[in-house]
Design an enzyme around this catalytic site. Structure first.
Site, PDB file in Angstrom:
ATOM      1  N   GLU A   1      -3.478  13.591  17.064  1.00 20.75           N
ATOM      2  CA  GLU A   1      -3.197  14.258  18.346  1.00 20.75           C
ATOM      3  C   GLU A   1      -4.495  14.795  18.966  1.00 20.75           C
ATOM      4  OE1 GLU A   1      -0.079  13.837  19.599  1.00 20.75           O
ATOM      5  OE2 GLU A   1      -0.990  14.706  21.377  1.00 20.75           O
TER       6      GLU A   1
HETATM    7  C1  LIG Z   1      -1.764   9.768   9.371  1.00 19.23           C
HETATM    8  C2  LIG Z   1      -2.102   9.442  10.777  1.00 19.23           C
HETATM    9  C3  LIG Z   1      -1.100   9.426  11.739  1.00 19.23           C
HETATM   10  C4  LIG Z   1      -1.393   9.072  13.053  1.00 19.23           C
HETATM   11  N1  LIG Z   1      -0.374   8.956  13.970  1.00 19.23           N
HETATM   12  C5  LIG Z   1      -0.643   8.385  15.182  1.00 19.23           C
HETATM   13  C6  LIG Z   1       0.411   8.019  16.077  1.00 19.23           C
HETATM   14  O1  LIG Z   1       1.599   8.268  15.803  1.00 19.23           O
HETATM   15  N2  LIG Z   1       0.084   7.388  17.227  1.00 19.23           N
HETATM   16  C7  LIG Z   1      -1.189   7.077  17.569  1.00 19.23           C
HETATM   17  O2  LIG Z   1      -1.422   6.488  18.599  1.00 19.23           O
HETATM   18  N3  LIG Z   1      -2.227   7.427  16.747  1.00 19.23           N
HETATM   19  C8  LIG Z   1      -1.978   8.071  15.567  1.00 19.23           C
HETATM   20  N4  LIG Z   1      -3.008   8.388  14.718  1.00 19.23           N
HETATM   21  C9  LIG Z   1      -4.365   8.120  15.140  1.00 19.23           C
HETATM   22  C10 LIG Z   1      -5.161   9.381  15.427  1.00 19.23           C
HETATM   23  O3  LIG Z   1      -4.681  10.012  16.569  1.00 19.23           O
HETATM   24  C11 LIG Z   1      -6.636   8.959  15.504  1.00 19.23           C
HETATM   25  O4  LIG Z   1      -7.054   8.707  14.171  1.00 19.23           O
HETATM   26  C12 LIG Z   1      -7.501   9.969  16.188  1.00 19.23           C
HETATM   27  O5  LIG Z   1      -7.171  10.007  17.546  1.00 19.23           O
HETATM   28  C13 LIG Z   1      -8.995   9.665  16.060  1.00 19.23           C
HETATM   29  O6  LIG Z   1      -9.286   8.322  16.334  1.00 19.23           O
HETATM   30  P1  LIG Z   1     -10.143   7.481  15.294  1.00 19.23           P
HETATM   31  O7  LIG Z   1      -9.510   7.641  13.975  1.00 19.23           O
HETATM   32  O8  LIG Z   1     -10.324   6.107  15.798  1.00 19.23           O
HETATM   33  O9  LIG Z   1     -11.541   8.208  15.255  1.00 19.23           O
HETATM   34  P2  LIG Z   1     -12.784   7.991  16.258  1.00 19.23           P
HETATM   35  O10 LIG Z   1     -12.319   8.014  17.662  1.00 19.23           O
HETATM   36  O11 LIG Z   1     -13.574   6.836  15.804  1.00 19.23           O
HETATM   37  O12 LIG Z   1     -13.596   9.329  16.002  1.00 19.23           O
HETATM   38  C14 LIG Z   1     -14.313   9.570  14.787  1.00 19.23           C
HETATM   39  C15 LIG Z   1     -14.903  10.966  14.835  1.00 19.23           C
HETATM   40  O13 LIG Z   1     -15.823  11.055  15.913  1.00 19.23           O
HETATM   41  C16 LIG Z   1     -15.481  12.114  16.791  1.00 19.23           C
HETATM   42  N5  LIG Z   1     -15.746  11.681  18.178  1.00 19.23           N
HETATM   43  C17 LIG Z   1     -15.288  10.570  18.791  1.00 19.23           C
HETATM   44  N6  LIG Z   1     -15.743  10.531  20.065  1.00 19.23           N
HETATM   45  C18 LIG Z   1     -16.488  11.624  20.252  1.00 19.23           C
HETATM   46  C19 LIG Z   1     -17.220  12.158  21.356  1.00 19.23           C
HETATM   47  N7  LIG Z   1     -17.237  11.566  22.543  1.00 19.23           N
HETATM   48  N8  LIG Z   1     -17.868  13.328  21.180  1.00 19.23           N
HETATM   49  C20 LIG Z   1     -17.828  13.971  19.988  1.00 19.23           C
HETATM   50  N9  LIG Z   1     -17.174  13.502  18.914  1.00 19.23           N
HETATM   51  C21 LIG Z   1     -16.509  12.349  19.042  1.00 19.23           C
HETATM   52  C22 LIG Z   1     -14.011  12.423  16.546  1.00 19.23           C
HETATM   53  O14 LIG Z   1     -13.718  13.777  16.780  1.00 19.23           O
HETATM   54  C23 LIG Z   1     -13.876  12.072  15.061  1.00 19.23           C
HETATM   55  O15 LIG Z   1     -14.187  13.175  14.273  1.00 19.23           O
HETATM   56  C24 LIG Z   1      -2.733   8.787  13.424  1.00 19.23           C
HETATM   57  C25 LIG Z   1      -3.742   8.851  12.460  1.00 19.23           C
HETATM   58  C26 LIG Z   1      -3.442   9.148  11.160  1.00 19.23           C
HETATM   59  C27 LIG Z   1      -4.543   9.141  10.135  1.00 19.23           C
END
Ligand SMILES: Cc1cc2nc3c(=O)[nH]c(=O)nc-3n(C[C@H](O)[C@H](O)[C@H](O)COP(=O)(O)OP(=O)(O)OC[C@H]3O[C@@H](n4cnc5c(N)ncnc54)[C@H](O)[C@@H]3O)c2cc1C
Length: 591
Positions: free
Chosen positions: A435
């Protein structure tokens, strides 16, 4: 096995002594008298304690499995889901015209807390459905509402949110899922989504996926994204289930916690979808429900910590180790219980003061959501949108920290699975990530929300804190609360000034301090809540309340927060004022 007792007395204290709900001028609140809310909470407590708590460990140990294309939930989940559905627990705050009970969102929030504390993974199936319900309620056509909402309200069908893709998490502009328009007005959705909570399971007849995808003509980046309803089974004109749609589960993720919730890879292979809201305005549609969704995750932060705390407290009273340095408290036993030791007390007080403060902040946030959804008060909506990243980021960070602290009370036993403390820590961890990861909440707060509408919401926040302090002027008993709150609030304003003075010429100066600002504002919010709770407790004592211990404990816990937690604001301010240099001094290659 860990146990859980719903904190009904604390919930009632907040609703009636602090928020004074039945006197609030919010439509529907006049019905929330003490006996009514107590009856609802007592029944919810039974469900949480007797049905959901025993299934928490089962869900953790068994997890979900993909068998022949269908996800099987852990033993007992299906029956429990049916029981909750039949008890009407899924539809408390849903609109009566779609079969809901029309209670305020506040009541849903408070009941939800007990269910999340008891079993976070289980409750997510309903939580996601609530999100899908809200999105269709706000953005759907009358026809769509009539078709999808009644079954979502009862959770006969459940919902999901599909944003994330393998190469696209935070940066949704990179999204690749496509939506091709069809002659009949529907779309063919093709792409892969990952990490989809409650993506598939065996507890509902149908699953209504809300999917972000790009339709032709929308342009690049997030601007071209639209939102679609994509059901697992197509629905016939008469409401009966039709053919299986071209959506399937690729796999169930093997993960750190919330094993009872099926986190799925979802494949859309030309699946039939229906546009929800305006074409190319999908992000806007998603954002309108974000306040509720993020408040729900903020709640997960302290609700899991509450369950962990209850078990840590029981252990601290039971486990005999060492002696009280001021004199034995259990002279006939081989040692004193852990709770005599000041460091264990510190640990427990940190948990208790956070959880009770976060509960107050969350319930208050829910009343604000009720106010703007039931009266259309735009200023209140602005205040909520300012506070949501604070609630989500601060409460889930602290919630995890406190679950780990609860584990610490158990020493080595906390690390052994059979005590159940590891599950709390593992489950709480995800709330910091999904989220919108917490770093992104901080960016949202500092990069967008502070300046939103000319900064008027943050100004309103500071005015509110000031008014609270002024209201207790001259009350000697409240002096400690007011002075600590004033100091912290001034420091927060000073941090905001630093961003204003430095952020324009060097955006990194603001971004490097954003996480500290989010935590600082979280502390100020909890300081505000403790000030209100202390005043309410003094008033109850003055009025001759029978349970003096309860109210005195509130005041003592509040004093702890103001003395021991609020000063964290000084550290956060120093970090913020050090600017971007200490953070950015090393070139990427130098790491
Ligand atoms: C158990 C679980 C349930 C989930 N449920 C859902 C769901 O129901 N529906 C859905 O759509 N998604 C879901 N997600 C996905 C979740 O919302 C994402 O994992 C999350 O939004 C982060 O995306 P990412 O994992 O690709 O990380 P990335 O976007 O690759 O980010 C990696 C890190 O970099 C940081 N970061 C990224 N961009 C920036 C920036 N511009 N400036 C500073 N820091 C930055 C982030 O804060 C993070 O710490 C779920 C994930 C998990 C693990």
């Amino acid at each position: 096995m860990p146990s859980y007792t719903a904190p009904v007395k604390d919930m009632q204290f907040l609703l009636h002594d602090v928020l004074k709900v039945s006197e609030a001028d919010i439509p529907g609140y006049a019905d929330l008298d003490r006996s009514f809310t107590e009856a609802v909470f007592d029944e919810a407590a039974k469900v949480a304690q007797d049905i959901l708590t025993p299934l928490n460990v089962v869900g953790d140990v068994e997890g979900c499995a993909l068998e022949n294309g269908i996800v099987r939930t852990p033993k007992g989940f299906k029956e429990a889901f049916k029981t909750l559905r039949e008890g009407g627990w899924m539809s408390l705050d849903a609109a009566p015209e779609y079969g809901g009970q029309g209670l305020p969102y506040l009541m849903h929030t408070a009941v939800n807390e007990t269910f999340v504390s008891a079993n976070m993974a289980f409750n997510m199936y309903q939580g996601l459905t609530h999100g899908a319900y809200s999105a269709i309620l706000v953005h759907g056509t009358e026809e769509q509402k009539a078709k999808w909402l009644p079954k979502l309200v009862t959770c006969e069908w459940t919902g999901t949110m599909n944003l994330t893709e393998p190469h696209c998490g935070t940066d949704l502009g990179l999204l690749r899922t496509r939506a091709e328009p069809q002659a009949d007005g529907s779309y063919k959705i093709t792409g892969q989504k990952i990490f989809i909570s409650a993506g598939d399971h065996d507890m509902a007849e149908n699953i209504v996926h809300l999917v972000l995808a790009k339709a032709p003509g929308g342009g690049e980046g997030t601007k071209g994204i639209s939102l679609f309803i994509v059901p697992k089974f197509l629905v016939n004109e008469d409401g009966s289930l039709g053919d299986r749609n071209a959506v399937s589960v690729g796999k169930v993720e093997h993960k750190m916690g919330i094993h009872g919730n099926a986190t799925c890879v979802m494949n859309y292979d030309g699946a039939t979808g229906y546009l929800l809201g305006e074409l190319h305005k999908g992000m806007r549609a998603m954002f309108t429900m974000m306040n509720e969704a993020r408040l729900g995750v903020a709640l997960q932060g302290y609700a899991v910590a509450e369950a962990a705390y209850q078990n840590a407290l029981a252990y601290a009273k039971d486990r005999l180790q060492g002696r009280d340095v001021t004199g034995a408290k259990n002279p006939n036993g081989p040692a004193d219980p852990l709770i005599v030791h000041p460091d264990i007390r510190r640990n427990l007080m940190e948990q208790k003061s956070f959880i009770e403060g976060a509960r107050a902040l969350t319930y208050w946030g829910a009343t604000l959501i009720d106010r703007y959804t039931r009266t259309g008060d735009a200023a209140v909506e602005g205040l909520v949108s300012l506070m949501i990243p604070v609630l989500k980021g601060f409460q889930t960070d602290k919630g995890f920290e406190m679950a780990v602290q609860a584990q610490q009370v158990f020493g080595g036993h906390g690390y052994i699975e059979e005590w159940g403390m590891s599950q709390f820590a593992r489950d709480a961890r995800i709330a910091m990530i999904y989220e919108g990861a917490n770093g992104i909440q901080a960016l949202d707060l500092v990069g967008r929300k502070l300046a939103q509408d000319g900064g008027k919401h943050v100004m309103a926040f500071f005015e509110m804190v000031k008014a609270e302090c002024k209201a207790h002027e001259g009350d000697e008993r409240m002096k400690g609360f007011v002075e600590a709150l004033k100091t912290a609030s001034k420091q927060l304003q000073q941090a905001g000034m630093f961003f204003m003075q430095n952020g324009m010429k060097n955006p990194n100066a603001a971004l490097a301090g954003s996480y500290d600002f989010m935590h600082m504002m979280g502390h100020v919010c909890l300081g505000l809540m403790w000030t209100r709770m202390a005043k309410a407790a003094y008033d109850a004592l003055d009025a001759g309340a029978a349970d003096r211990d309860f109210y005195e404990a509130k005041i003592a816990t509040g004093r702890f927060y103001m003395a021991r937690q609020l000063p964290a604001c000084s550290m956060h301010l120093s970090r913020i004022e050090s600017g971007a240099d200490p953070v950015m001094a090393l070139a990427a290659e130098a790491f």
